[in-house]
Design an enzyme around this catalytic site. Structure first.
Site, PDB file in Angstrom:
ATOM      1  N   LYS A  15       0.790  -1.236   0.000  1.00 41.74           N
ATOM      2  CA  LYS A  15       0.000   0.000   0.000  1.00 41.74           C
ATOM      3  C   LYS A  15       0.821   1.284   0.000  1.00 41.74           C
ATOM      4  O   LYS A  15       0.323   2.339   0.386  1.00 41.74           O
ATOM      5  CB  LYS A  15      -1.008   0.049   1.168  1.00 41.74           C
ATOM      6  CG  LYS A  15      -1.796  -1.199   1.408  1.00 41.74           C
ATOM      7  CD  LYS A  15      -2.303  -1.883   0.175  1.00 41.74           C
ATOM      8  CE  LYS A  15      -3.421  -1.152  -0.539  1.00 41.74           C
ATOM      9  NZ  LYS A  15      -3.853  -1.942  -1.744  1.00 41.74           N
ATOM     10  N   THR A  21       1.117   0.151  -7.321  1.00 37.33           N
ATOM     11  CA  THR A  21       0.349   0.100  -8.568  1.00 37.33           C
ATOM     12  C   THR A  21       0.592   1.371  -9.384  1.00 37.33           C
ATOM     13  O   THR A  21       0.713   1.324 -10.621  1.00 37.33           O
ATOM     14  CB  THR A  21      -1.156  -0.034  -8.237  1.00 37.33           C
ATOM     15  OG1 THR A  21      -1.300  -1.038  -7.223  1.00 37.33           O
ATOM     16  CG2 THR A  21      -1.954  -0.423  -9.453  1.00 37.33           C
ATOM     17  N   TRP A  22       0.683   2.469  -8.693  1.00 41.92           N
ATOM     18  CA  TRP A  22       0.963   3.767  -9.335  1.00 41.92           C
ATOM     19  C   TRP A  22       2.325   3.705 -10.043  1.00 41.92           C
ATOM     20  O   TRP A  22       2.459   4.059 -11.223  1.00 41.92           O
ATOM     21  CB  TRP A  22       0.945   4.829  -8.243  1.00 41.92           C
ATOM     22  CG  TRP A  22       1.007   6.245  -8.682  1.00 41.92           C
ATOM     23  CD1 TRP A  22       0.981   6.726  -9.964  1.00 41.92           C
ATOM     24  CD2 TRP A  22       1.086   7.382  -7.809  1.00 41.92           C
ATOM     25  NE1 TRP A  22       1.045   8.086  -9.932  1.00 41.92           N
ATOM     26  CE2 TRP A  22       1.109   8.522  -8.634  1.00 41.92           C
ATOM     27  CE3 TRP A  22       1.148   7.550  -6.422  1.00 41.92           C
ATOM     28  CZ2 TRP A  22       1.191   9.808  -8.110  1.00 41.92           C
ATOM     29  CZ3 TRP A  22       1.213   8.825  -5.899  1.00 41.92           C
ATOM     30  CH2 TRP A  22       1.241   9.936  -6.727  1.00 41.92           C
ATOM     31  N   LYS A  74       6.937  -7.127  -9.490  1.00 46.90           N
ATOM     32  CA  LYS A  74       6.523  -6.471  -8.229  1.00 46.90           C
ATOM     33  C   LYS A  74       6.842  -7.377  -7.047  1.00 46.90           C
ATOM     34  O   LYS A  74       6.676  -8.589  -7.136  1.00 46.90           O
ATOM     35  CB  LYS A  74       5.013  -6.219  -8.290  1.00 46.90           C
ATOM     36  CG  LYS A  74       4.335  -6.031  -6.925  1.00 46.90           C
ATOM     37  CD  LYS A  74       2.826  -5.871  -7.058  1.00 46.90           C
ATOM     38  CE  LYS A  74       2.147  -5.922  -5.702  1.00 46.90           C
ATOM     39  NZ  LYS A  74       0.683  -5.686  -5.763  1.00 46.90           N
ATOM     40  N   HIS A  92       6.608  -7.334  -2.446  1.00 47.38           N
ATOM     41  CA  HIS A  92       6.512  -6.661  -1.144  1.00 47.38           C
ATOM     42  C   HIS A  92       7.540  -7.251  -0.174  1.00 47.38           C
ATOM     43  O   HIS A  92       7.530  -6.921   1.016  1.00 47.38           O
ATOM     44  CB  HIS A  92       5.119  -6.850  -0.527  1.00 47.38           C
ATOM     45  CG  HIS A  92       4.016  -6.116  -1.230  1.00 47.38           C
ATOM     46  ND1 HIS A  92       4.169  -4.857  -1.748  1.00 47.38           N
ATOM     47  CD2 HIS A  92       2.728  -6.466  -1.478  1.00 47.38           C
ATOM     48  CE1 HIS A  92       3.016  -4.464  -2.285  1.00 47.38           C
ATOM     49  NE2 HIS A  92       2.145  -5.425  -2.144  1.00 47.38           N
ATOM     50  N   SER A 119      -4.190   2.925   4.635  1.00 44.26           N
ATOM     51  CA  SER A 119      -4.473   2.290   3.353  1.00 44.26           C
ATOM     52  C   SER A 119      -4.493   0.765   3.513  1.00 44.26           C
ATOM     53  O   SER A 119      -5.369   0.075   2.962  1.00 44.26           O
ATOM     54  CB  SER A 119      -3.412   2.712   2.332  1.00 44.26           C
ATOM     55  OG  SER A 119      -3.689   2.168   1.075  1.00 44.26           O
ATOM     56  N   THR A 153      -1.390   8.652 -15.293  1.00 47.86           N
ATOM     57  CA  THR A 153      -1.135   8.009 -13.998  1.00 47.86           C
ATOM     58  C   THR A 153      -1.650   8.860 -12.826  1.00 47.86           C
ATOM     59  O   THR A 153      -1.304   8.595 -11.682  1.00 47.86           O
ATOM     60  CB  THR A 153       0.367   7.696 -13.805  1.00 47.86           C
ATOM     61  OG1 THR A 153       1.108   8.907 -13.978  1.00 47.86           O
ATOM     62  CG2 THR A 153       0.854   6.655 -14.793  1.00 47.86           C
ATOM     63  N   PHE A 194      -4.417   9.904 -10.124  1.00 46.18           N
ATOM     64  CA  PHE A 194      -5.347   9.049  -9.368  1.00 46.18           C
ATOM     65  C   PHE A 194      -6.681   8.952 -10.109  1.00 46.18           C
ATOM     66  O   PHE A 194      -7.249   7.873 -10.260  1.00 46.18           O
ATOM     67  CB  PHE A 194      -5.539   9.614  -7.957  1.00 46.18           C
ATOM     68  CG  PHE A 194      -6.478   8.800  -7.118  1.00 46.18           C
ATOM     69  CD1 PHE A 194      -6.060   7.621  -6.525  1.00 46.18           C
ATOM     70  CD2 PHE A 194      -7.794   9.205  -6.939  1.00 46.18           C
ATOM     71  CE1 PHE A 194      -6.930   6.851  -5.760  1.00 46.18           C
ATOM     72  CE2 PHE A 194      -8.667   8.451  -6.176  1.00 46.18           C
ATOM     73  CZ  PHE A 194      -8.232   7.280  -5.581  1.00 46.18           C
ATOM     74  N   MET A 240      -6.375   6.729 -13.282  1.00 46.19           N
ATOM     75  CA  MET A 240      -6.136   5.317 -12.939  1.00 46.19           C
ATOM     76  C   MET A 240      -7.362   4.682 -12.269  1.00 46.19           C
ATOM     77  O   MET A 240      -7.645   3.506 -12.463  1.00 46.19           O
ATOM     78  CB  MET A 240      -4.901   5.175 -12.045  1.00 46.19           C
ATOM     79  CG  MET A 240      -3.598   5.194 -12.845  1.00 46.19           C
ATOM     80  SD  MET A 240      -2.142   4.953 -11.820  1.00 46.19           S
ATOM     81  CE  MET A 240      -2.420   3.322 -11.141  1.00 46.19           C
ATOM     82  N   LYS A 257      -8.528   6.602  -1.914  1.00 45.34           N
ATOM     83  CA  LYS A 257      -8.506   8.068  -1.859  1.00 45.34           C
ATOM     84  C   LYS A 257      -7.281   8.640  -2.550  1.00 45.34           C
ATOM     85  O   LYS A 257      -7.327   9.720  -3.118  1.00 45.34           O
ATOM     86  CB  LYS A 257      -8.486   8.530  -0.399  1.00 45.34           C
ATOM     87  CG  LYS A 257      -9.842   8.567   0.265  1.00 45.34           C
ATOM     88  CD  LYS A 257      -9.779   9.411   1.526  1.00 45.34           C
ATOM     89  CE  LYS A 257     -11.117   9.482   2.210  1.00 45.34           C
ATOM     90  NZ  LYS A 257     -10.994  10.133   3.530  1.00 45.34           N
TER      91      LYS A 257
HETATM   92  S1  PPS Z   1      -0.706  -2.894  -3.231  1.00 45.62           S
HETATM   93  O1  PPS Z   1      -1.934  -3.690  -2.986  1.00 45.62           O
HETATM   94  O2  PPS Z   1       0.265  -3.056  -2.130  1.00 45.62           O
HETATM   95  O3  PPS Z   1      -0.102  -3.135  -4.527  1.00 45.62           O
HETATM   96  O4  PPS Z   1      -1.215  -1.388  -3.146  1.00 45.62           O
HETATM   97  P1  PPS Z   1      -0.406  -0.109  -3.637  1.00 45.62           P
HETATM   98  O5  PPS Z   1      -0.626   0.065  -5.086  1.00 45.62           O
HETATM   99  O6  PPS Z   1       0.971  -0.148  -3.131  1.00 45.62           O
HETATM  100  O7  PPS Z   1      -1.132   1.056  -2.845  1.00 45.62           O
HETATM  101  C1  PPS Z   1      -2.485   1.422  -3.044  1.00 45.62           C
HETATM  102  C2  PPS Z   1      -2.601   2.841  -2.575  1.00 45.62           C
HETATM  103  O8  PPS Z   1      -2.042   3.718  -3.579  1.00 45.62           O
HETATM  104  C3  PPS Z   1      -3.051   4.608  -4.025  1.00 45.62           C
HETATM  105  N1  PPS Z   1      -2.852   4.925  -5.439  1.00 45.62           N
HETATM  106  C4  PPS Z   1      -2.595   6.171  -5.874  1.00 45.62           C
HETATM  107  N2  PPS Z   1      -2.433   7.330  -5.210  1.00 45.62           N
HETATM  108  C5  PPS Z   1      -2.207   8.442  -5.945  1.00 45.62           C
HETATM  109  N3  PPS Z   1      -2.137   8.456  -7.291  1.00 45.62           N
HETATM  110  C6  PPS Z   1      -2.290   7.321  -8.003  1.00 45.62           C
HETATM  111  N4  PPS Z   1      -2.222   7.349  -9.333  1.00 45.62           N
HETATM  112  C7  PPS Z   1      -2.532   6.100  -7.285  1.00 45.62           C
HETATM  113  N5  PPS Z   1      -2.727   4.814  -7.641  1.00 45.62           N
HETATM  114  C8  PPS Z   1      -2.921   4.119  -6.509  1.00 45.62           C
HETATM  115  C9  PPS Z   1      -4.343   3.836  -3.763  1.00 45.62           C
HETATM  116  O9  PPS Z   1      -5.456   4.692  -3.809  1.00 45.62           O
HETATM  117  C10 PPS Z   1      -4.044   3.292  -2.381  1.00 45.62           C
HETATM  118  O10 PPS Z   1      -4.004   4.307  -1.390  1.00 45.62           O
HETATM  119  P2  PPS Z   1      -5.259   4.747  -0.495  1.00 45.62           P
HETATM  120  O11 PPS Z   1      -4.710   5.699   0.522  1.00 45.62           O
HETATM  121  O12 PPS Z   1      -5.806   3.509   0.136  1.00 45.62           O
HETATM  122  O13 PPS Z   1      -6.224   5.419  -1.422  1.00 45.62           O
END
Ligand code: PPS
Length: 309
Positions: free
Chosen positions: A61, A65-66, A120, A122, A152, A241, A243, A246, A272
């Site tokens: 988290k 993914t971003w 990927k 963790h 998250s 990319t 939020f 995506m 969020k």
């Molecule tokens: S995982 O399951 O570990 O692969 O999750 P991960 O992708 O690491 O984290 C998910 C959180 O990243 C937020 N997210 C983003 N934030 C900003 N911009 C973009 N483009 C974006 N893409 C994914 C996603 O919303 C999760 O955070 P939270 O705080 O829960 O919204």
């Protein structure tokens, strides 16, 4: 994804209705990992990357993914169509995942792909298969401040029915502080990658920096990958990319893993995407207690985390 693959994926989701459950954690060298990972540990540990493979490593988290989407777009010159060829987890396999379908096994997917691959993980640094270091693979690590990272993770554990049951928020904070969540201690995870970043040429990024100035961070990744793309392409990648974009992209928002595995009605995967949402979750007492413990666990480190921007 081809029509055939889509049908087999939806078949797998149907079958998963009976097979999923919240996997228990089993320690591997002291790190709690879900049993499907622990039970397949030998084949994960034996994985041999190619020197051209790129690893994206994070505590869960933190912005995985971003970063995956940014990297895929960079590698495909900002071509949105190509980057919608399949869901993130198929384009960029999740090394240690061995859970039942519809979540595909990382090792199985990687065996079918030719290098250079983007992968990927963790896994904490000491559990990353040694070939990544021996072959001097490029590694991007993304870190997120502990409080937002935990919030998250809490919502993800509520919606992902394969993760251990999160329980109530108040208890979850203590589990996080004790490093009892899947993939272990956030504190050790970030500290170990931070300490090794120069020696192992790891590109260490912060989620907060990406939010503050996504273009700067996209360029940072581009330079690390020894690439040079036009300003227009970079701007396009920043837009794709965001939020907002995506969240609407079915190949990036995990909507392909539907209920009952990921129950997006409990909390969407793209929830969020903010810095500072922790303030909506922590009481002042919880925040104080967490900060005191944080100071002890992070003593002696100088990682410049920010809990707001
Ligand atoms: S995982 O399951 O570990 O692969 O999750 P991960 O992708 O690491 O984290 C998910 C959180 O990243 C937020 N997210 C983003 N934030 C900003 N911009 C973009 N483009 C974006 N893409 C994914 C996603 O919303 C999760 O955070 P939270 O705080 O829960 O919204």
């Amino acid at each position: 994804m081809s029509e055939e693959e889509k049908i087999s994926m939806s078949d797998a989701i149907e079958k998963a209705r009976d097979a999923i459950y919240r996997f228990p954690l089993i320690p591997i060298r002291g790190i709690p990992l879900m049993n499907h990972i622990a039970n397949n540990w030998d084949s994960i540990w034996a994985f041999q990357p190619h020197p051209s493979d790129l690893l994206i490593a994070t505590y869960p988290k933190a912005g995985t993914t971003w970063t995956q989407e940014i990297v895929d777009l960079l590698l495909h010159n900002g071509d949105a169509e190509i980057c919608r060829r399949a869901p993130t987890i198929i384009r960029i396999p999740f090394l240690e995942i061995f859970s039942p379908p519809p979540i595909p096994s990382g090792i199985d997917l990687l065996k079918k792909m030719d290098p250079p691959r983007v992968i990927k993980t963790h896994l904490p640094l000491q559990l990353v298969p040694t070939g990544f270091w021996g072959n001097k693979c490029k590694v991007i690590y993304v870190a997120r401040n502990a409080k937002d990272n935990m919030v998250s993770y809490y919502h993800f554990d509520r919606m992902n029915q394969t993760q251990p049951e999160p329980g109530p928020w108040d208890g979850y904070i203590h589990k996080f502080m004790r490093g009892e969540l899947a993939w272990g201690s956030w504190y050790d995870h970030v500290k170990d990658y931070w300490e090794e970043r120069d020696k192992k040429s790891i590109l260490f990024l912060f989620y907060e920096d990406m939010k503050e100035n996504p273009r700067r961070e996209v360029e940072r990744i581009m330079h690390y990958l020894d690439m040079s793309l036009s300003d227009d392409v970079i701007n396009h990648i920043v837009e794709l990319t965001s939020f907002k974009v995506m969240k609407e992209n079915p190949m990036a928002n995990y909507s392909f893993i539907a209920g009952p595995v990921f129950d997006h009605s409990i909390s969407p995967f793209m929830r969020k995407g903010e810095v500072g949402d922790w303030a909506n979750h922590f009481t002042p007492e919880q925040s104080k207690m967490f900060d005191e413990d944080y100071a002890k666990q992070m003593k002696g480190t100088d990682i410049p985390f920010r809990t707001q921007i």
